[in-house]
Each structure stands twice: as structure tokens, then as C-alpha cells.
Scaffold this active site. Structure first.
Site, PDB file in Angstrom:
ATOM      1  N   ILE A   1       6.283  67.691  69.717  1.00 16.08           N
ATOM      2  CA  ILE A   1       5.043  68.771  70.027  1.00 16.08           C
ATOM      3  C   ILE A   1       4.776  68.616  71.538  1.00 16.08           C
ATOM      4  O   ILE A   1       5.206  67.475  72.265  1.00 16.08           O
ATOM      5  CB  ILE A   1       3.687  68.180  69.085  1.00 16.08           C
ATOM      6  CG1 ILE A   1       3.656  66.606  69.550  1.00 16.08           C
ATOM      7  CG2 ILE A   1       4.078  68.337  67.856  1.00 16.08           C
ATOM      8  CD1 ILE A   1       2.368  66.080  68.718  1.00 16.08           C
ATOM      9  N   ASP A   2       4.045  69.574  71.792  1.00 14.86           N
ATOM     10  CA  ASP A   2       3.808  69.646  73.433  1.00 14.86           C
ATOM     11  C   ASP A   2       2.980  68.532  73.744  1.00 14.86           C
ATOM     12  O   ASP A   2       2.247  67.742  73.119  1.00 14.86           O
ATOM     13  CB  ASP A   2       2.899  71.032  73.568  1.00 14.86           C
ATOM     14  CG  ASP A   2       3.722  72.317  73.114  1.00 14.86           C
ATOM     15  OD1 ASP A   2       4.965  72.257  73.321  1.00 14.86           O
ATOM     16  OD2 ASP A   2       3.242  73.172  72.731  1.00 14.86           O
ATOM     17  N   LYS A   3       3.126  68.398  75.282  1.00 14.38           N
ATOM     18  CA  LYS A   3       2.400  67.214  75.949  1.00 14.38           C
ATOM     19  C   LYS A   3       1.023  67.085  75.531  1.00 14.38           C
ATOM     20  O   LYS A   3       0.463  66.018  75.287  1.00 14.38           O
ATOM     21  CB  LYS A   3       2.804  67.547  77.387  1.00 14.38           C
ATOM     22  CG  LYS A   3       1.665  66.606  78.399  1.00 14.38           C
ATOM     23  CD  LYS A   3       1.909  66.886  79.964  1.00 14.38           C
ATOM     24  CE  LYS A   3       0.831  66.064  80.663  1.00 14.38           C
ATOM     25  NZ  LYS A   3       0.837  66.450  81.943  1.00 14.38           N
TER      26      LYS A   3
ATOM     27  N   ARG B   1       0.409  78.531  69.713  1.00 14.46           N
ATOM     28  CA  ARG B   1      -0.178  79.128  70.921  1.00 14.46           C
ATOM     29  C   ARG B   1       0.317  80.205  71.109  1.00 14.46           C
ATOM     30  O   ARG B   1      -0.576  81.142  71.523  1.00 14.46           O
ATOM     31  CB  ARG B   1       0.256  77.980  72.000  1.00 14.46           C
ATOM     32  CG  ARG B   1      -0.077  76.691  71.825  1.00 14.46           C
ATOM     33  CD  ARG B   1       0.743  75.613  72.744  1.00 14.46           C
ATOM     34  NE  ARG B   1       0.219  75.877  74.259  1.00 14.46           N
ATOM     35  CZ  ARG B   1       0.708  75.406  75.274  1.00 14.46           C
ATOM     36  NH1 ARG B   1       1.807  74.509  75.259  1.00 14.46           N
ATOM     37  NH2 ARG B   1       0.290  75.350  76.454  1.00 14.46           N
TER      38      ARG B   1
END
Length: 356
Positions: free
Chosen positions: A166-168, A269
Site C-alpha cells: 500500500i502507498d506510503k 486514488r
């Protein structure tokens, strides 16, 4: 039968995979060699072991068996004979670590652990993999510390470790495989779409339909190398499906839950931006601007305060479910909303109540 790969020339956007297989797996190139014009026919495992330090022929053969050795864009077995001009690459399912992984004492929120798997709840702001200027302080460094006394866990071994990412600035649940068998079994579940992943997001605006499905192939945005985008041209992007359902609406923003059928880079997103509803405070996709509401200074200040409370895209990986790789038992985990996201929702709830 060998697999065909789409070759992606993407030096500017190194977070993206170098290859995507026909079955949708993302692979990252770690090493590349070109056989010169005078190359005699030679098995690819021998070819590689002669050119790589600190590796064994057995390790190369294991990589080939896992589909990690490709020649001229196709996966090959270790018996493949390299010929003049061949381009031989070693690929893995994670980006290349440019430096040795250093174990760092970074707190881990461990949700579950046994001999096969580790499930952690990642806070927003924590990078998953080292690289791209983040060589320390990542989740992988934390995992290396957690397993520092476990002789069976090599943090650099591609057959172990994180099964997905998963993204930062996204918070939530991730599963780590502690054995090669566990990673293979979990990887198959992610590929076959039998895992259960649900996210909570705050978006700008609200959907006309309170429940629906977004389908749109995703690839790098040709106009912005740091973004992904929905690409309408057939064959140019990777198939992506997101199911959404509204949880609560505050008029100018809404809270939705999103179930992933696929797991593409920045999928939620990108899909939300594509539908005209970027995630709240998502700087990369334009959600850090006021996209709905009034022009009054009081409202602008309210939104600025909200973005200060939750200084990242409002996205949380709340639910993760899979079959245990050894026992076959159904495993289901849920992560509560972190305090920044929960406070953000409460602030919008109060705003709606006071302005109705």
C-alpha cells in the site's frame, strides 16, 4: 510454455514495475545482461552464475523455476541456451533494493503472527520498500529487525516477505509471508482475486449512485510520470475494478468503502479521480484543492484545518481476508480507523450538523 511480458521502459518512474505478465503480475527488473556477439550457446543458469557475485547456480535455478529469469521478454527455464545478442534479466515481485537492508528498531503494530504469516497494521507515512530516496526507516527495515533472530528469514530473499503493498500515506493492513510456500499460496490468492480487501476513503463530492462499480484500465499517465491514469485505449493499461459504497455523506465530501477486485498501483486514488471524486487531501491527484463547497473565507479555513488534521490522502486499508496458506482456515482481520482519519470524519460531521 513461456509467458510473454509487456516491457515497460520507465526509468523516470521507478516505483512502477518493469514488466507486466499476461496474467497481470507486476515484476521489477533487478539485473540485466546482454550476451555479446561472440557468445557461444550456454545454459542461462551457467551464464548468470558466471556474471553474478555471491550467488549459486541452485539459487539461479530456483529463480528460473519461479519465472524470475526472462530472456528477450519471455520467461525461460534454467536449461535455456543463451545465444549472441540475448538480453537476460532477473526480475522479482518487488522493487530493487539498492543497498543492503539494515534491520532498524521501528515499532510494528502486529495484528497476527504464526510460523507462516505476519499481519501488520501500517501507519500512514511509513514507506513500505526501501528505495527512491527512502533507504532507511521503511516497513521492510522494521520487518528485518523483527526477524533479526530468525535464521530462516532472509529479508532480501524474494521468496519471502510482503505479498502486496500500500502507498506510503495510506494506512492499514498488510500480510507478510514467512516461508516460500506461504508466499506462493498467498500470491495465488491475490492473483485469483479470492482475497478480501476493503478500504475506507473520503472523497470530494458524492456519487449519484450510492453503490456501484468502477472499471477502467490503469497505466502511467503519459502527461505526468508521477501519476497513474485510466487509459481508454484497449491494451494500453491493466484491467482494474473497484466496487464502492457510500457510508456517509457530508454534501461536499463523502465517506465510501471500496472493495478491490484487482490491485493496481494507486487504483482507488486513480479510479476516484477519474470519476471526478479525488480523495480528500490527495496531493498527487488534485484532492488537496477545494473541489466542492463555498468560496467563503470561513469555509476555506475549515478545509485547511481539516487537511492539517489529516495531512495525507484519506485512505485506509481496513479489512484483509485470506485463506491460511497451511491450514486453509479463513483468516479475517480488521483495522480501526487511525486517529487522524477518524478526527477528519468527525470534523466534517460537525460541520454538516452546524450548517444544515
Amino acid at each position: 510454455m513461456t509467458e510473454d511480458y509487456e516491457i515497460i521502459d520507465s526509468p523516470e518512474f521507478s516505483e512502477e514495475p518493469t514488466y507486466t505478465t499476461e496474467d497481470g503480475r507486476d515484476l521489477y527488473e533487478h539485473f540485466r545482461f546482454m550476451a555479446d556477439k561472440g557468445q557461444t550457446l550456454l545454459r542461462v543458469d551457467k551464464f548468470l552464475v558466471d556474471r553474478m557475485e555471491k550467488t549459486s547456480r541452485n539459487r539461479i535455478q530456483q529463480a528460473a523455476d519461479a519465472g524470475c529469469i526472462i530472456v528477450n521478454g519471455k520467461a525461460v527455464k534454467s536449461s535455456y541456451k543463451v545465444k549472441p545478442g540475448d538480453i537476460v534479466s532477473i526480475v522479482m515481485d518487488r522493487p530493487r533494493y539498492e543497498f543492503e537492508i539494515i534491520a532498524e528498531d521501528i515499532p510494528l503494530n502486529i495484528v497476527y503472527e504464526d510460523k507462516d504469516v505476519l499481519v501488520v497494521d501500517k501507519p500512514a507515512g511509513l514507506v513500505v520498500h526501501p528505495g527512491h530516496g527512502n533507504y532507511h526507516g521503511t516497513l521492510v527495515n522494521a520487518i528485518a529487525w523483527h526477524f533479526k533472530d530468525n535464521p530462516d528469514y532472509d529479508v532480501s530473499d524474494p521468496r519471502l516477505g510482503l505479498v502486496h503493498r500500500i502507498d506510503k500515506d495510506t494506512s492499514g493492513l498488510l500480510v507478510i509471508a514467512k516461508t516460500p510456500e506461504a508466499k506462493t499460496a498467498l500470491g495465488e490468492q491475490f492473483f485469483n482475486k479470492t482475497t478480501r480487501r476493503e478500504y475506507v476513503a473520503m472523497i470530494w463530492g458524492e456519487f449519484n449512485e450510492k453503490k456501484g462499480t468502477i472499471t477502467g484500465d490503469i497505466a502511467r499517465n503519459p502527461k505526468n510520470k508521477l501519476q497513474m491514469a485510466v487509459i481508454p485505449e484497449p491494451g494500453k493499461g491493466k484491467h482494474a475494478v473497484t466496487h464502492y459504497e457510500e457510508i456517509e455523506s457530508f454534501g461536499y465530501v463523502s465517506v465510501v468503502k471500496c472493495k478491490l477486485e484487482t490491485g493496481r498501483t494507486h487504483q482507488i486514488r486513480v479510479h476516484m479521480q477519474h470519476m471526478g471524486h479525488p480523495l480528500f487531501n490527495d496531493e498527487r491527484y488534485g484532492g488537496n484543492q477545494i473541489l466542492r463547497g463555498t468560496t467563503f473565507a470561513k469555509y476555506r479555513q475549515f478545509v485547511a484545518n481539516c487537511m492539517e488534521i489529516c495531512p495525507r490522502q484519506a485512505l485506509h486499508a481496513r479489512t484483509l481476508g485470506f485463506k491460511h496458506p497451511s491450514t486453509g482456515e479463513e483468516m479475517n482481520f480488521e483495522s480501526p480507523l487511525p486517529s487522524d482519519f477518524a478526527s477528519l470524519i468527525e470534523k466534517w460531521r460537525d460541520y454538516r450538523k452546524n450548517n444544515d
